[in-house]
Design a protein around this motif. Structure first.
Motif, PDB file in Angstrom:
ATOM      1  N   LYS A 176       0.840  -1.193   0.000  1.00 38.29           N
ATOM      2  CA  LYS A 176       0.000   0.000   0.000  1.00 38.29           C
ATOM      3  C   LYS A 176       0.876   1.243   0.000  1.00 38.29           C
ATOM      4  O   LYS A 176       2.058   1.177   0.323  1.00 38.29           O
ATOM      5  CB  LYS A 176      -0.886   0.025   1.256  1.00 38.29           C
ATOM      6  CG  LYS A 176      -1.903  -1.102   1.326  1.00 38.29           C
ATOM      7  CD  LYS A 176      -2.620  -1.085   2.670  1.00 38.29           C
ATOM      8  CE  LYS A 176      -3.596  -2.255   2.770  1.00 38.29           C
ATOM      9  NZ  LYS A 176      -4.179  -2.381   4.108  1.00 38.29           N
ATOM     10  N   THR A 177       0.272   2.399  -0.316  1.00 37.23           N
ATOM     11  CA  THR A 177       1.006   3.647  -0.092  1.00 37.23           C
ATOM     12  C   THR A 177       0.883   3.958   1.387  1.00 37.23           C
ATOM     13  O   THR A 177       0.027   3.399   2.082  1.00 37.23           O
ATOM     14  CB  THR A 177       0.384   4.803  -0.884  1.00 37.23           C
ATOM     15  OG1 THR A 177      -0.964   4.978  -0.425  1.00 37.23           O
ATOM     16  CG2 THR A 177       0.385   4.514  -2.380  1.00 37.23           C
ATOM     17  N   THR A 198      -2.699   4.980   2.204  1.00 41.06           N
ATOM     18  CA  THR A 198      -3.660   3.871   2.199  1.00 41.06           C
ATOM     19  C   THR A 198      -3.473   3.001   3.438  1.00 41.06           C
ATOM     20  O   THR A 198      -4.433   2.467   3.993  1.00 41.06           O
ATOM     21  CB  THR A 198      -3.471   2.981   0.956  1.00 41.06           C
ATOM     22  OG1 THR A 198      -3.151   3.813  -0.147  1.00 41.06           O
ATOM     23  CG2 THR A 198      -4.693   2.174   0.675  1.00 41.06           C
ATOM     24  N   GLN A 255      -8.218  -0.750   4.220  1.00 40.83           N
ATOM     25  CA  GLN A 255      -8.432  -1.359   2.902  1.00 40.83           C
ATOM     26  C   GLN A 255      -7.900  -2.779   2.958  1.00 40.83           C
ATOM     27  O   GLN A 255      -6.759  -2.975   3.348  1.00 40.83           O
ATOM     28  CB  GLN A 255      -7.652  -0.589   1.845  1.00 40.83           C
ATOM     29  CG  GLN A 255      -7.849   0.900   1.891  1.00 40.83           C
ATOM     30  CD  GLN A 255      -9.085   1.323   1.133  1.00 40.83           C
ATOM     31  OE1 GLN A 255      -9.346   0.829   0.046  1.00 40.83           O
ATOM     32  NE2 GLN A 255      -9.867   2.220   1.715  1.00 40.83           N
ATOM     33  N   PHE A 268      -8.800  -4.317  -2.059  1.00 38.22           N
ATOM     34  CA  PHE A 268      -9.062  -3.491  -3.227  1.00 38.22           C
ATOM     35  C   PHE A 268      -8.449  -2.104  -3.093  1.00 38.22           C
ATOM     36  O   PHE A 268      -9.122  -1.127  -2.836  1.00 38.22           O
ATOM     37  CB  PHE A 268     -10.572  -3.416  -3.488  1.00 38.22           C
ATOM     38  CG  PHE A 268     -11.154  -4.782  -3.630  1.00 38.22           C
ATOM     39  CD1 PHE A 268     -10.891  -5.535  -4.763  1.00 38.22           C
ATOM     40  CD2 PHE A 268     -11.912  -5.340  -2.608  1.00 38.22           C
ATOM     41  CE1 PHE A 268     -11.389  -6.824  -4.881  1.00 38.22           C
ATOM     42  CE2 PHE A 268     -12.412  -6.621  -2.729  1.00 38.22           C
ATOM     43  CZ  PHE A 268     -12.158  -7.373  -3.857  1.00 38.22           C
ATOM     44  N   PHE A 269      -7.144  -2.065  -3.197  1.00 38.02           N
ATOM     45  CA  PHE A 269      -6.431  -0.789  -3.206  1.00 38.02           C
ATOM     46  C   PHE A 269      -5.469  -0.853  -4.389  1.00 38.02           C
ATOM     47  O   PHE A 269      -5.320  -1.907  -5.011  1.00 38.02           O
ATOM     48  CB  PHE A 269      -5.687  -0.579  -1.881  1.00 38.02           C
ATOM     49  CG  PHE A 269      -4.767  -1.699  -1.500  1.00 38.02           C
ATOM     50  CD1 PHE A 269      -3.458  -1.743  -1.966  1.00 38.02           C
ATOM     51  CD2 PHE A 269      -5.217  -2.751  -0.683  1.00 38.02           C
ATOM     52  CE1 PHE A 269      -2.615  -2.778  -1.613  1.00 38.02           C
ATOM     53  CE2 PHE A 269      -4.364  -3.792  -0.339  1.00 38.02           C
ATOM     54  CZ  PHE A 269      -3.066  -3.809  -0.808  1.00 38.02           C
ATOM     55  N   ASP A 270      -4.842   0.272  -4.710  1.00 38.61           N
ATOM     56  CA  ASP A 270      -3.867   0.263  -5.802  1.00 38.61           C
ATOM     57  C   ASP A 270      -2.558  -0.320  -5.304  1.00 38.61           C
ATOM     58  O   ASP A 270      -1.842   0.313  -4.539  1.00 38.61           O
ATOM     59  CB  ASP A 270      -3.629   1.696  -6.316  1.00 38.61           C
ATOM     60  CG  ASP A 270      -4.840   2.199  -7.068  1.00 38.61           C
ATOM     61  OD1 ASP A 270      -5.500   1.363  -7.717  1.00 38.61           O
ATOM     62  OD2 ASP A 270      -5.140   3.398  -6.968  1.00 38.61           O
ATOM     63  N   TRP A 271      -2.271  -1.532  -5.727  1.00 43.72           N
ATOM     64  CA  TRP A 271      -1.059  -2.210  -5.263  1.00 43.72           C
ATOM     65  C   TRP A 271       0.173  -1.497  -5.817  1.00 43.72           C
ATOM     66  O   TRP A 271       0.227  -1.153  -6.982  1.00 43.72           O
ATOM     67  CB  TRP A 271      -1.070  -3.683  -5.703  1.00 43.72           C
ATOM     68  CG  TRP A 271      -2.079  -4.483  -4.973  1.00 43.72           C
ATOM     69  CD1 TRP A 271      -3.427  -4.238  -4.903  1.00 43.72           C
ATOM     70  CD2 TRP A 271      -1.850  -5.649  -4.188  1.00 43.72           C
ATOM     71  NE1 TRP A 271      -4.036  -5.187  -4.119  1.00 43.72           N
ATOM     72  CE2 TRP A 271      -3.097  -6.070  -3.671  1.00 43.72           C
ATOM     73  CE3 TRP A 271      -0.705  -6.382  -3.866  1.00 43.72           C
ATOM     74  CZ2 TRP A 271      -3.229  -7.183  -2.851  1.00 43.72           C
ATOM     75  CZ3 TRP A 271      -0.841  -7.501  -3.066  1.00 43.72           C
ATOM     76  CH2 TRP A 271      -2.096  -7.890  -2.554  1.00 43.72           C
ATOM     77  N   THR A 272       1.138  -1.262  -4.950  1.00 39.80           N
ATOM     78  CA  THR A 272       2.355  -0.600  -5.400  1.00 39.80           C
ATOM     79  C   THR A 272       3.574  -1.292  -4.794  1.00 39.80           C
ATOM     80  O   THR A 272       3.502  -1.851  -3.703  1.00 39.80           O
ATOM     81  CB  THR A 272       2.371   0.887  -4.983  1.00 39.80           C
ATOM     82  OG1 THR A 272       3.687   1.402  -5.208  1.00 39.80           O
ATOM     83  CG2 THR A 272       2.016   1.072  -3.518  1.00 39.80           C
ATOM     84  N   THR A 273       4.683  -1.271  -5.511  1.00 41.93           N
ATOM     85  CA  THR A 273       5.913  -1.869  -4.971  1.00 41.93           C
ATOM     86  C   THR A 273       6.888  -0.784  -4.521  1.00 41.93           C
ATOM     87  O   THR A 273       8.052  -1.056  -4.258  1.00 41.93           O
ATOM     88  CB  THR A 273       6.611  -2.755  -6.024  1.00 41.93           C
ATOM     89  OG1 THR A 273       6.795  -1.973  -7.203  1.00 41.93           O
ATOM     90  CG2 THR A 273       5.804  -3.986  -6.339  1.00 41.93           C
ATOM     91  N   GLU A 274       6.383   0.459  -4.407  1.00 43.36           N
ATOM     92  CA  GLU A 274       7.292   1.576  -4.108  1.00 43.36           C
ATOM     93  C   GLU A 274       7.994   1.415  -2.760  1.00 43.36           C
ATOM     94  O   GLU A 274       9.128   1.851  -2.611  1.00 43.36           O
ATOM     95  CB  GLU A 274       6.543   2.914  -4.156  1.00 43.36           C
ATOM     96  CG  GLU A 274       5.459   3.022  -3.093  1.00 43.36           C
ATOM     97  CD  GLU A 274       4.764   4.392  -3.115  1.00 43.36           C
ATOM     98  OE1 GLU A 274       4.703   5.005  -4.197  1.00 43.36           O
ATOM     99  OE2 GLU A 274       4.300   4.819  -2.045  1.00 43.36           O
TER     100      GLU A 274
END
Lengths: 290, 276
Positions: B37-38, B41, B48, B51-57
């Motif tokens: 998550k960010t 998020t 959440q 259903f969240f925007d998955w990120t690898t940041e």
């Protein structure tokens, strides 16, 4: 002649390990004992006068010590009750005929492999934080007031975190023991009309008693030395509410620079651990003969 | 009829077991999800789940900001270094105890075990001062030695219980057939000893990787392994849940996988053969 030669060889093969452990145990322990009789502060390391048992009287009469001793006991007993009780129930559950038992087993034992600092910080922040933690949010969602775990019930919080880490160990060992119970005995009891509860009480539990003893003793050794979980969550606080002996010794040495008192605390911890160790060694030694 | 009842029971038990397993595993699962998550998020209310925007940041960030790789390498060095050193000492000792036992073998074994019960704080102060004087504080070598020593009793014990199961009769048979000592060792004993040694290595790597008294007290940065790196999140600044989660996942994943594969041997190693 040949046996004498081979015994000599055997002794020289064991020597490195024995000597290494002897040095590791005896030398620092003797030094701790020596330091514990000195008025030795890290802030003034030049002057280290001999003070006899003063460090011990200071340490043992310090109210923080009494609190730390009580906390250590509560921590050990609390975790033991949860892990043994939960472990027996889980072992009984995993011994049933269920779909995907191997996967459930993997899920249940996973916490044991989580390093203490990760377990403690994940629980403190993502589970127990009163605002953002999952527990707090769940409680709010059903209309309850969330608990500020680390401030309101610091020792209970640490007990729960540590119990989560050790529950898999207890479960795994009790399950191993449970699965060595022959089904004949149980079937015979069933034929005689014994109920599930009395089978558990009169057959299963006595069979597991040895494993339970081993779990209690081994866990106690590790639980007496809980450190990282306290360091990264409560720092022993608020006040000394979650300080155990190990943490107190660390505090004396690092925060107060009092080498003498810290060493006296270390010796007290050794004595406590030895009391448990004697029982453990006996239990395991007995098994070695069998 | 009876079959139907037992089928219902099996389904009921299955549901219960999976539910309990899920609850116990949940903190790890939640850490896994949060690591993608960010930071915003990660602390959203309500949380959440999937259903969240998955990120690898986060995984990229911990390397860029904290040089994660450095701590990872230290963990690997410490785990492998202490294990190799342990094997060099423990294999001959366990071998001698298993194959040439004397009256005192049992006492030596129990004494070794008793050193494991010495609480760390009992020897902490002298070791700490000694490390300062010898310049070993925050050095990998110093920590490798300490980790090797605290796990040596377990290694000797575990190897001993495995070696003891190797049947000695088989050697006599081989000798009768004219096998040389070299053949005895390389072709008969070694293959039978390997599984025990492998299990011992696994257990020791797990214990060394997760050790969190000495690694926290004897390192600051140079030799600090993952346990110490994760501990640095205890006084965080700003939002850090997602970063903490990513760092935690990387720190526990290798050992989780090793542990899952070696659960049976673990029981044996950790109970010193008292429960099999």
């Amino acid at each position: 002649m040949a046996t004498q030669h081979s015994q000599k060889l055997a002794r020289s093969m064991m020597a490195p390990s024995v000597i290494a452990l002897l040095i590791w145990m005896a030398v620092p322990l003797a030094m701790t004992l020596y330091y514990s009789t000195l008025g030795y502060s890290l802030y003034n390391p030049i002057s280290t006068p001999f003070v006899g048992i003063e460090n011990y009287t200071y340490f043992l009469t310090d109210p923080t010590f009494i609190a730390a001793l009580t906390n250590t006991m509560v921590l050990v007993v609390g975790v033991l009750v949860i892990t043994i009780g939960g472990g027996i129930l889980l072992a009984l559950l995993l011994d049933q005929d269920i779909y995907g038992v191997n996967i459930v087993r993997l899920l249940v034992i996973a916490p044991f492999f989580v390093m203490p600092t990760v377990a403690a910080l994940v629980w403190k922040n993502m589970m127990m934080n009163p605002v953002y933690g999952v527990i707090g949010q769940s409680m709010s969602a059903i209309g309850l007031a969330p608990i500020d775990w680390m401030t309101d019930v610091p020792l209970l919080s640490i007990i729960l975190i540590v119990a989560w880490q050790w529950l898999p160990f207890a479960t795994l060992i009790l399950l191993t023991s449970l699965q060595s119970l022959s089904s004949d005995q149980k079937e015979a009891a069933e034929m005689d009309g014994a109920g599930a509860l009395s089978i558990f009480w009169y057959i299963t539990l006595p069979h597991m008693s040895r494993a339970i003893t081993v779990v209690i003793l081994i866990q106690t050794i590790f639980l007496l030395s809980i450190f990282a979980e306290i360091l990264v969550t409560t720092n022993g606080g608020p006040g000394a509410q979650s300080t155990n002996i190990t943490y107190l010794v660390y505090q004396q040495a690092i925060s107060f620079g009092d080498i003498g008192a810290a060493s006296a605390g270390g010796i007290v911890a050794v004595i406590l651990a030895n009391i448990v160790a004697i029982f453990l060694i006996k239990a395991i030694g007995k098994n070695l003969d069998a | 009829m009876a079959r139907q009842v037992s089928r219902q029971r099996k389904i009921g038990m299955t549901i219960l077991a999976w539910f309990v397993g899920f609850l116990i595993f949940f903190p790890i699962l939640w850490t896994f999800l949060t690591s993608f998550k960010t930071e915003l998020t990660a602390i959203s209310i309500p949380p959440q789940f999937l259903f969240f925007d998955w990120t690898t940041e986060n995984y990229v960030n911990i390397q860029a900001q904290a040089n994660y790789f450095h701590f990872m390498m230290n963990s690997i060095y410490l785990a492998l270094g202490s294990t190799v050193l342990g094997l060099i000492f423990a294999i001959p000792a366990a071998w001698a105890m298993a194959f040439s036992p004397t009256k005192r073998t049992k006492d030596v074994l129990l004494w070794m075990l008793s050193t494991k019960m010495l609480p760390a704080v009992g020897v902490y102060i002298p070791i700490y001062l000694l490390f300062i004087n010898l310049g070993l504080l925050d050095s990998r070598l110093g920590l490798i030695i300490v980790l090797f020593l605290i796990n040596l009793p377990i290694m000797v014990w575990m190897l001993y219980t495995y070696f003891k199961e190797i049947p000695v009769d088989i050697l006599e048979a081989a000798r009768m057939d004219g096998a040389t000592l070299r053949q005895e060792i390389t072709q008969i004993l070694a293959p039978m000893a390997v599984p025990g040694i492998a299990s011992t290595v696994l257990l020791n790597v797990i214990l060394a990787w997760n050790e969190a008294f000495w690694t926290l007290n004897l390192t600051t940065s140079n030799a600090a392994p993952l346990t110490a790196f994760i501990a640095s999140f205890s006084s965080p600044q700003g939002n850090f849940y997602a970063t903490l989660s990513a760092a935690s996942m990387l720190a526990i994943a290798p050992i989780l996988i090793v542990g899952w594969f070696s659960q049976k041997q673990l029981v044996r190693g950790l109970t010193f053969g008292a429960v099999k």
